[in-house]
Design a protein around this motif. Structure first.
Motif, short mmCIF file in Angstrom:
data_model
loop_
_atom_site.label_atom_id
_atom_site.label_comp_id
_atom_site.label_asym_id
_atom_site.label_seq_id
_atom_site.Cartn_x
_atom_site.Cartn_y
_atom_site.Cartn_z
N THR A 170 80.07 109.52 133.38
CA THR A 170 81.48 109.34 133.68
C THR A 170 82.22 108.98 132.40
N ALA A 171 83.46 109.39 132.27
CA ALA A 171 84.26 109.03 131.10
C ALA A 171 84.38 107.51 131.01
N LYS A 172 84.29 106.99 129.81
CA LYS A 172 84.39 105.55 129.58
C LYS A 172 85.79 105.05 129.93
N THR A 173 85.85 103.93 130.64
CA THR A 173 87.11 103.28 130.95
C THR A 173 87.43 102.30 129.83
N VAL A 174 88.51 102.55 129.11
CA VAL A 174 88.95 101.67 128.03
C VAL A 174 90.34 101.18 128.41
N VAL A 175 90.50 99.86 128.47
CA VAL A 175 91.77 99.28 128.89
C VAL A 175 92.21 98.20 127.91
N LEU A 176 93.47 97.84 128.01
CA LEU A 176 94.01 96.70 127.29
C LEU A 176 93.79 95.45 128.12
N PHE A 177 93.79 94.30 127.46
CA PHE A 177 93.57 93.03 128.14
C PHE A 177 94.49 92.87 129.35
N ASP A 178 95.75 93.20 129.19
CA ASP A 178 96.73 93.02 130.28
C ASP A 178 96.47 93.94 131.47
N GLU A 179 95.61 94.93 131.32
CA GLU A 179 95.31 95.88 132.40
C GLU A 179 94.04 95.53 133.18
N VAL A 180 93.26 94.61 132.67
CA VAL A 180 91.95 94.32 133.26
C VAL A 180 92.06 93.82 134.70
N ALA A 181 93.02 92.95 134.98
CA ALA A 181 93.14 92.37 136.32
C ALA A 181 93.33 93.43 137.40
N GLU A 182 93.87 94.58 137.04
CA GLU A 182 94.10 95.67 137.99
C GLU A 182 92.82 96.41 138.36
N LEU A 183 91.71 96.10 137.71
CA LEU A 183 90.48 96.86 137.90
C LEU A 183 89.59 96.36 139.04
N ALA A 184 89.91 95.25 139.65
CA ALA A 184 89.08 94.75 140.75
C ALA A 184 88.93 95.84 141.80
N GLY A 185 87.69 96.13 142.14
CA GLY A 185 87.39 97.17 143.13
C GLY A 185 87.17 98.54 142.52
N LYS A 186 87.40 98.71 141.21
CA LYS A 186 87.27 100.02 140.58
C LYS A 186 85.81 100.39 140.34
N ALA A 194 83.78 94.05 140.68
CA ALA A 194 83.93 93.36 141.96
C ALA A 194 85.14 92.42 141.97
N GLU A 195 85.30 91.69 140.87
CA GLU A 195 86.44 90.76 140.81
C GLU A 195 86.78 90.45 139.36
N VAL A 196 88.01 90.02 139.17
CA VAL A 196 88.50 89.61 137.86
C VAL A 196 89.24 88.30 138.06
N SER A 197 88.92 87.30 137.22
CA SER A 197 89.60 86.01 137.32
C SER A 197 89.93 85.51 135.91
N GLU A 198 90.86 84.58 135.85
CA GLU A 198 91.30 84.05 134.57
C GLU A 198 90.34 82.99 134.05
N VAL A 199 90.11 83.01 132.74
CA VAL A 199 89.41 81.94 132.04
C VAL A 199 90.52 81.16 131.37
N LYS A 200 90.70 79.90 131.77
CA LYS A 200 91.86 79.11 131.30
C LYS A 200 92.05 79.21 129.80
#
Length: 168
Positions: free
Chosen positions: A2-18, A115-121
């Motif tokens: 599969t093509a590699k998924t490359v994202v910016l930091f601000d886009e990572v939270a949208e990936l939950a479930g991908k 599966a999930e994305v959460s913030e590290v303070k």
């Protein structure tokens, strides 16, 4: 692969479930198994004695479960990257199960779902990924391994993408 998924930091939270798809296949060789046995001092005959393993329960030598698991990092790197962070670290592995042996000569690949994305303070994100490593061997019944086949290691793994370096 599969093509590699490359994202910016601000886009990572949208990936939950991908679903990130599949990595390239890589062959498990006897040389790898022997080197892993040397590195871990685990020379059990099922891995390293070709003659005895041929008469054993799997008809030949099998990879150490932790050898197969250790290939998670290069396969993960084929599937995913966060391009604008200072550092990325493996955070740990949960729920590991070795559900069937990987015979020497098998060609394995990994499939991953975020599966999930959460913030590290203060400095990053924590990703939890569900991963399965499978091989291309026939388990009987005539269906070649590949899509929907019995998995080998099944695991949940954590990764962190950090906008600043880890404190010393």
């Amino acid at each position: 692969m599969t093509a590699k998924t490359v994202v910016l930091f601000d886009e990572v939270a949208e990936l939950a479930g991908k679903d990130l798809g599949y990595s390239e296949r890589r062959e498990i060789t006897q040389d790898q198994v022997n080197l892993f046995a040397d590195a871990t001092d685990d020379h059990q005959w099922i891995h390293t004695d070709l003659e005895k393993a041929a008469d054993g329960p799997f008809g030949g030598p099998i990879a150490h479960g932790f050898l197969t698991l250790s290939l998670l990092i290069p396969m993960w790197s084929e599937l995913f990257d966060v391009s604008d962070v200072k550092t990325k670290v493996s955070y740990g592995v949960d729920k590991v199960r070795f559900t069937s042996p990987v015979k020497v000569g098998a060609r394995i690949r990994m499939t991953v779902t975020i599966a999930e994305v959460s913030e590290v303070k203060g400095n990053g994100l924590h990703l939890v990924a569900d991963a399965t490593i499978e091989d291309d061997r026939d388990r009987g019944g005539g269906a070649p391994r590949g899509g929907g086949a019995l998995p080998e290691p099944v695991l949940q793994v954590g990764f962190r993408a950090l906008t600043t370096f880890l404190p010393r």
